[in-house]
Design a protein around this motif. Structure first.
Motif, PDB file in Angstrom:
ATOM      1  N   SER A  11       0.825  -1.204   0.000  1.00 25.95           N
ATOM      2  CA  SER A  11       0.000   0.000   0.000  1.00 25.95           C
ATOM      3  C   SER A  11       0.864   1.261   0.000  1.00 25.95           C
ATOM      4  O   SER A  11       0.360   2.361  -0.258  1.00 25.95           O
ATOM      5  N   TYR A  12       2.147   1.124   0.310  1.00 20.05           N
ATOM      6  CA  TYR A  12       3.154   2.196   0.392  1.00 20.05           C
ATOM      7  C   TYR A  12       2.597   3.494   0.992  1.00 20.05           C
ATOM      8  O   TYR A  12       2.751   4.575   0.462  1.00 20.05           O
ATOM      9  N   ASP A  13       1.975   3.352   2.155  1.00 18.45           N
ATOM     10  CA  ASP A  13       1.431   4.527   2.841  1.00 18.45           C
ATOM     11  C   ASP A  13       2.272   4.958   4.032  1.00 18.45           C
ATOM     12  O   ASP A  13       2.049   6.012   4.611  1.00 18.45           O
ATOM     13  N   GLY A  14       3.245   4.124   4.429  1.00 17.70           N
ATOM     14  CA  GLY A  14       4.073   4.484   5.559  1.00 17.70           C
ATOM     15  C   GLY A  14       4.811   3.274   6.091  1.00 17.70           C
ATOM     16  O   GLY A  14       4.826   2.210   5.473  1.00 17.70           O
ATOM     17  N   VAL A  15       5.433   3.446   7.260  1.00 20.87           N
ATOM     18  CA  VAL A  15       6.230   2.385   7.875  1.00 20.87           C
ATOM     19  C   VAL A  15       5.632   2.029   9.233  1.00 20.87           C
ATOM     20  O   VAL A  15       5.443   2.911  10.082  1.00 20.87           O
ATOM     21  N   ASP A  16       5.348   0.751   9.425  1.00 20.13           N
ATOM     22  CA  ASP A  16       4.921   0.263  10.732  1.00 20.13           C
ATOM     23  C   ASP A  16       6.155  -0.144  11.527  1.00 20.13           C
ATOM     24  O   ASP A  16       7.097  -0.728  10.984  1.00 20.13           O
ATOM     25  N   VAL A  17       6.132   0.161  12.815  1.00 21.30           N
ATOM     26  CA  VAL A  17       7.265  -0.104  13.708  1.00 21.30           C
ATOM     27  C   VAL A  17       6.791  -0.979  14.862  1.00 21.30           C
ATOM     28  O   VAL A  17       5.735  -0.719  15.444  1.00 21.30           O
ATOM     29  N   ILE A  49       7.044   7.154  -5.017  1.00 21.89           N
ATOM     30  CA  ILE A  49       7.000   5.691  -5.070  1.00 21.89           C
ATOM     31  C   ILE A  49       6.023   5.237  -6.145  1.00 21.89           C
ATOM     32  O   ILE A  49       6.327   4.358  -6.963  1.00 21.89           O
ATOM     33  N   GLY A  50       4.844   5.840  -6.156  1.00 21.39           N
ATOM     34  CA  GLY A  50       3.826   5.453  -7.123  1.00 21.39           C
ATOM     35  C   GLY A  50       4.268   5.642  -8.558  1.00 21.39           C
ATOM     36  O   GLY A  50       3.952   4.832  -9.437  1.00 21.39           O
ATOM     37  N   ALA A  51       5.038   6.702  -8.814  1.00 24.10           N
ATOM     38  CA  ALA A  51       5.510   6.962 -10.171  1.00 24.10           C
ATOM     39  C   ALA A  51       6.510   5.912 -10.624  1.00 24.10           C
ATOM     40  O   ALA A  51       6.645   5.636 -11.825  1.00 24.10           O
ATOM     41  N   ARG A  65      17.835   8.097  -5.843  1.00 19.71           N
ATOM     42  CA  ARG A  65      17.279   9.134  -4.969  1.00 19.71           C
ATOM     43  C   ARG A  65      16.226   8.555  -4.028  1.00 19.71           C
ATOM     44  O   ARG A  65      16.205   8.847  -2.830  1.00 19.71           O
ATOM     45  N   LEU A  66      15.344   7.716  -4.586  1.00 16.72           N
ATOM     46  CA  LEU A  66      14.280   7.145  -3.773  1.00 16.72           C
ATOM     47  C   LEU A  66      14.846   6.179  -2.735  1.00 16.72           C
ATOM     48  O   LEU A  66      14.382   6.148  -1.585  1.00 16.72           O
ATOM     49  N   ASP A  67      15.843   5.403  -3.108  1.00 15.80           N
ATOM     50  CA  ASP A  67      16.470   4.471  -2.175  1.00 15.80           C
ATOM     51  C   ASP A  67      16.963   5.210  -0.939  1.00 15.80           C
ATOM     52  O   ASP A  67      16.705   4.796   0.204  1.00 15.80           O
ATOM     53  N   ASN A  68      17.655   6.310  -1.137  1.00 20.18           N
ATOM     54  CA  ASN A  68      18.221   7.044  -0.007  1.00 20.18           C
ATOM     55  C   ASN A  68      17.173   7.845   0.748  1.00 20.18           C
ATOM     56  O   ASN A  68      17.257   7.982   1.979  1.00 20.18           O
ATOM     57  N   ARG A  69      16.187   8.356   0.041  1.00 25.95           N
ATOM     58  CA  ARG A  69      15.126   9.069   0.739  1.00 25.95           C
ATOM     59  C   ARG A  69      14.329   8.111   1.626  1.00 25.95           C
ATOM     60  O   ARG A  69      13.993   8.436   2.769  1.00 25.95           O
ATOM     61  N   GLY A  86      13.057   1.090  25.019  1.00 26.31           N
ATOM     62  CA  GLY A  86      13.743   1.550  26.217  1.00 26.31           C
ATOM     63  C   GLY A  86      15.118   2.128  25.964  1.00 26.31           C
ATOM     64  O   GLY A  86      15.894   2.309  26.908  1.00 26.31           O
ATOM     65  N   GLY A  87      15.445   2.389  24.700  1.00 24.94           N
ATOM     66  CA  GLY A  87      16.696   3.074  24.394  1.00 24.94           C
ATOM     67  C   GLY A  87      17.820   2.196  23.904  1.00 24.94           C
ATOM     68  O   GLY A  87      18.878   2.703  23.510  1.00 24.94           O
ATOM     69  N   ARG A  88      17.625   0.887  23.901  1.00 23.67           N
ATOM     70  CA  ARG A  88      18.693   0.012  23.440  1.00 23.67           C
ATOM     71  C   ARG A  88      18.095  -1.259  22.840  1.00 23.67           C
ATOM     72  O   ARG A  88      17.211  -1.879  23.445  1.00 23.67           O
ATOM     73  N   VAL A  89      18.591  -1.636  21.647  1.00 23.31           N
ATOM     74  CA  VAL A  89      18.168  -2.884  21.015  1.00 23.31           C
ATOM     75  C   VAL A  89      19.398  -3.605  20.481  1.00 23.31           C
ATOM     76  O   VAL A  89      20.491  -3.022  20.391  1.00 23.31           O
ATOM     77  N   ASP A  90      19.221  -4.855  20.108  1.00 18.13           N
ATOM     78  CA  ASP A  90      20.315  -5.654  19.560  1.00 18.13           C
ATOM     79  C   ASP A  90      20.375  -5.579  18.043  1.00 18.13           C
ATOM     80  O   ASP A  90      21.448  -5.730  17.449  1.00 18.13           O
ATOM     81  N   ALA A  91      19.229  -5.391  17.400  1.00 19.58           N
ATOM     82  CA  ALA A  91      19.200  -5.389  15.942  1.00 19.58           C
ATOM     83  C   ALA A  91      17.918  -4.728  15.453  1.00 19.58           C
ATOM     84  O   ALA A  91      16.933  -4.601  16.187  1.00 19.58           O
ATOM     85  N   VAL A  92      17.961  -4.317  14.194  1.00 20.12           N
ATOM     86  CA  VAL A  92      16.793  -3.767  13.511  1.00 20.12           C
ATOM     87  C   VAL A  92      16.591  -4.566  12.230  1.00 20.12           C
ATOM     88  O   VAL A  92      17.564  -4.885  11.531  1.00 20.12           O
ATOM     89  N   VAL A  93      15.355  -4.892  11.928  1.00 19.10           N
ATOM     90  CA  VAL A  93      15.013  -5.545  10.666  1.00 19.10           C
ATOM     91  C   VAL A  93      14.290  -4.523   9.809  1.00 19.10           C
ATOM     92  O   VAL A  93      13.218  -4.042  10.152  1.00 19.10           O
ATOM     93  N   SER A  94      14.924  -4.168   8.681  1.00 17.21           N
ATOM     94  CA  SER A  94      14.393  -3.131   7.803  1.00 17.21           C
ATOM     95  C   SER A  94      14.282  -3.695   6.392  1.00 17.21           C
ATOM     96  O   SER A  94      15.205  -3.554   5.578  1.00 17.21           O
ATOM     97  N   PRO A  95      13.177  -4.366   6.070  1.00 16.73           N
ATOM     98  CA  PRO A  95      13.068  -5.037   4.775  1.00 16.73           C
ATOM     99  C   PRO A  95      12.956  -4.093   3.589  1.00 16.73           C
ATOM    100  O   PRO A  95      13.140  -4.508   2.448  1.00 16.73           O
ATOM    101  N   GLY A  96      12.650  -2.817   3.845  1.00 21.12           N
ATOM    102  CA  GLY A  96      12.567  -1.852   2.758  1.00 21.12           C
ATOM    103  C   GLY A  96      11.218  -1.844   2.068  1.00 21.12           C
ATOM    104  O   GLY A  96      10.308  -2.601   2.403  1.00 21.12           O
ATOM    105  N   GLN A  97      11.113  -0.968   1.088  1.00 20.19           N
ATOM    106  CA  GLN A  97       9.879  -0.817   0.312  1.00 20.19           C
ATOM    107  C   GLN A  97      10.008  -1.597  -0.993  1.00 20.19           C
ATOM    108  O   GLN A  97      10.893  -1.324  -1.805  1.00 20.19           O
ATOM    109  N   THR A  98       9.152  -2.577  -1.180  1.00 24.90           N
ATOM    110  CA  THR A  98       9.188  -3.342  -2.421  1.00 24.90           C
ATOM    111  C   THR A  98       8.747  -2.463  -3.587  1.00 24.90           C
ATOM    112  O   THR A  98       7.673  -1.865  -3.555  1.00 24.90           O
ATOM    113  N   VAL A  99       9.589  -2.393  -4.613  1.00 30.03           N
ATOM    114  CA  VAL A  99       9.245  -1.629  -5.809  1.00 30.03           C
ATOM    115  C   VAL A  99       9.091  -2.526  -7.025  1.00 30.03           C
ATOM    116  O   VAL A  99       8.524  -2.114  -8.034  1.00 30.03           O
TER     117      VAL A  99
END
Length: 401
Positions: A11-17, A49-51, A65-69, A86-99
């Motif tokens: 739906s490319y409307d935002g990022v869920d955390v 993204i839509g374009a 440009r879109l990749d970095n934005r 709480g201010g500290r984590v071990d890792a982040v999973v960031s799968p990105g936006q499928t284009v």
């Protein structure tokens, strides 16, 4: 172990955390939700993204440009997740936006997600897992859906809400259960005692509904399905839509906006050869999603459907799904299992991060069709792991024979 999972769907409307704490307890993995948030894409980014998405064209400059934005947005989302944890984590999973998800003749050939994981790692200072689909595709799979790994554990027949307690109350074993995600695409996972886990993309959910809302209403969505509720299903249009060959293809299968996009809807309306009122288009597309999902639920004889994703906020769609169940299966949301429906996929990707961290596969071959179960993703480092003292940098290189 604390992990932040991020998710931006078709739906490319935002990022869920979602921030989660995982701990092993024998055969069980305990997930303690630490908080969720959602960051909306601004109108400009959404248009960018839509374009780029099919059927539009693009340039490598636009992709860069879109990749970095997008990386900056995901970095901000990761920082929010760290605060939730709480201010500290071990890792982040960031799968990105499928284009683009490249599928030919039913076989996935490749996939592309944008989101500059190095920007995320630089912002939060912990390792970042990205590109989660490619390893499964390299093993011959579809690379999607990946959330069934989460669903299979959550709905495990022997688990605390996977039928164990219910079986003890009612005696006989419960039947197959399904996890449904209603994002841009509707994904279904079927979990049954003694059977391989099944999971695949059923067809469009919000993808075509949002395309119709943009075209007819000038808005990103039909809020609460209100206009669809005011319309009537157009039998001719529904028949054309249901004739799409994708629905008849057997799983494993995956799809996205490479097929179900605004141009696809325009083609269907043109093929109909007669104008259809906006509300009737929306009502028909809602019925399309509900019927496609219901047909698959009936195909596997499920007794319960546990739904999540943005589509659960659409009471018109939920109402049609419940009506089509007609007592054969119960419809509820993951909120009842302790997992916020709006953030289920973000929690699922946090789980995939935990699995990859420990060298465990996150893709299920019976779901994706892969030759083997693959450990998913690529890690972007951000300095040494927690508790590891970095070595002194070398001053010279000595080559030996």
């Amino acid at each position: 172990m604390k992990i932040v999972g991020l998710m931006s769907g078709t739906s490319y409307d935002g990022v869920d955390v979602a921030a989660a704490e995982f701990s092993r307890d024998g055969e069980a993995l305990r997930l303690r939700p630490l908080g969720t948030a959602s960051l909306d894409y601004d109108d400009g980014l959404r248009a960018e993204i839509g374009a780029l998405l099919p059927p539009g064209g693009t340039t490598m400059e636009a992709v860069c440009r879109l990749d970095n934005r997008l990386g900056e947005v995901f970095a901000e989302a990761a920082a929010v997740g760290v605060e939730l944890a709480g201010g500290r984590v071990d890792a982040v999973v960031s799968p990105g936006q499928t284009v683009f998800h490249w599928v030919e003749a039913g076989r996935a050939r490749g996939t592309l997600q944008l989101g500059a994981p190095a920007r995320v790692a630089a912002r939060v200072g912990v390792p970042v897992l990205s590109d989660l689909r490619s390893a499964d595709i390299a093993a011959g799979g579809q690379g999607a859906p990946l959330v069934p790994a989460f669903d299979a554990l959550l709905l495990d027949p022997g688990g605390p809400d996977g039928g164990g307690d219910e079986q003890r109350r009612s005696g006989p074993a419960v039947g197959p259960r399904a996890a449904l995600n209603l994002g841009g695409i509707a994904n279904l996972t079927v979990v049954a005692p003694g059977a391989p886990v099944l999971g695949y993309d059923v067809g469009p959910a919000n993808a075509l509904l949002d395309a119709a809302a943009r075209r007819f209403l000038g808005r990103p969505c039909d809020l609460d399905g209100a206009r669809a509720a005011a319309g009537r299903v157009h039998p001719g249009l529904l028949e054309l839509l249901l004739a799409e060959p994708y629905y008849a293809a057997p799983p494993p299968k995956s799809t996205g906006k490479e097929l179900f996009h605004a141009g696809y809807l325009d083609g269907m309306l043109a093929a109909l050869g007669a104008p259809v009122a906006a509300d009737d288009v929306l009502a028909t597309l809602t019925e399309l999603t509900a019927r496609a999902v219901a047909a698959e639920c009936d195909r596997f004889g499920v007794t319960e459907v546990v739904a999540a994703g943005g589509g659960v906020r659409n009471p018109t769609l939920r109402g049609r799904l419940a009506a089509l169940g007609d007592g054969r299966w119960r419809l509820r949301t993951t909120d009842e299992l302790g997992v916020p429906a709006q953030a289920k996929e973000a929690y699922a990707f946090a789980l995939l991060g935990w699995l990859s961290w420990h060298g465990l596969p996150g893709a299920i071959p019976s779901v994706t069709g892969a030759r083997r179960a693959a450990v998913l993703g690529s890690w972007t480092p951000a300095g040494p792991a927690h508790g590891v003292v970095p070595p002194t940098p070398p001053r010279r290189l000595v080559v030996t024979g």
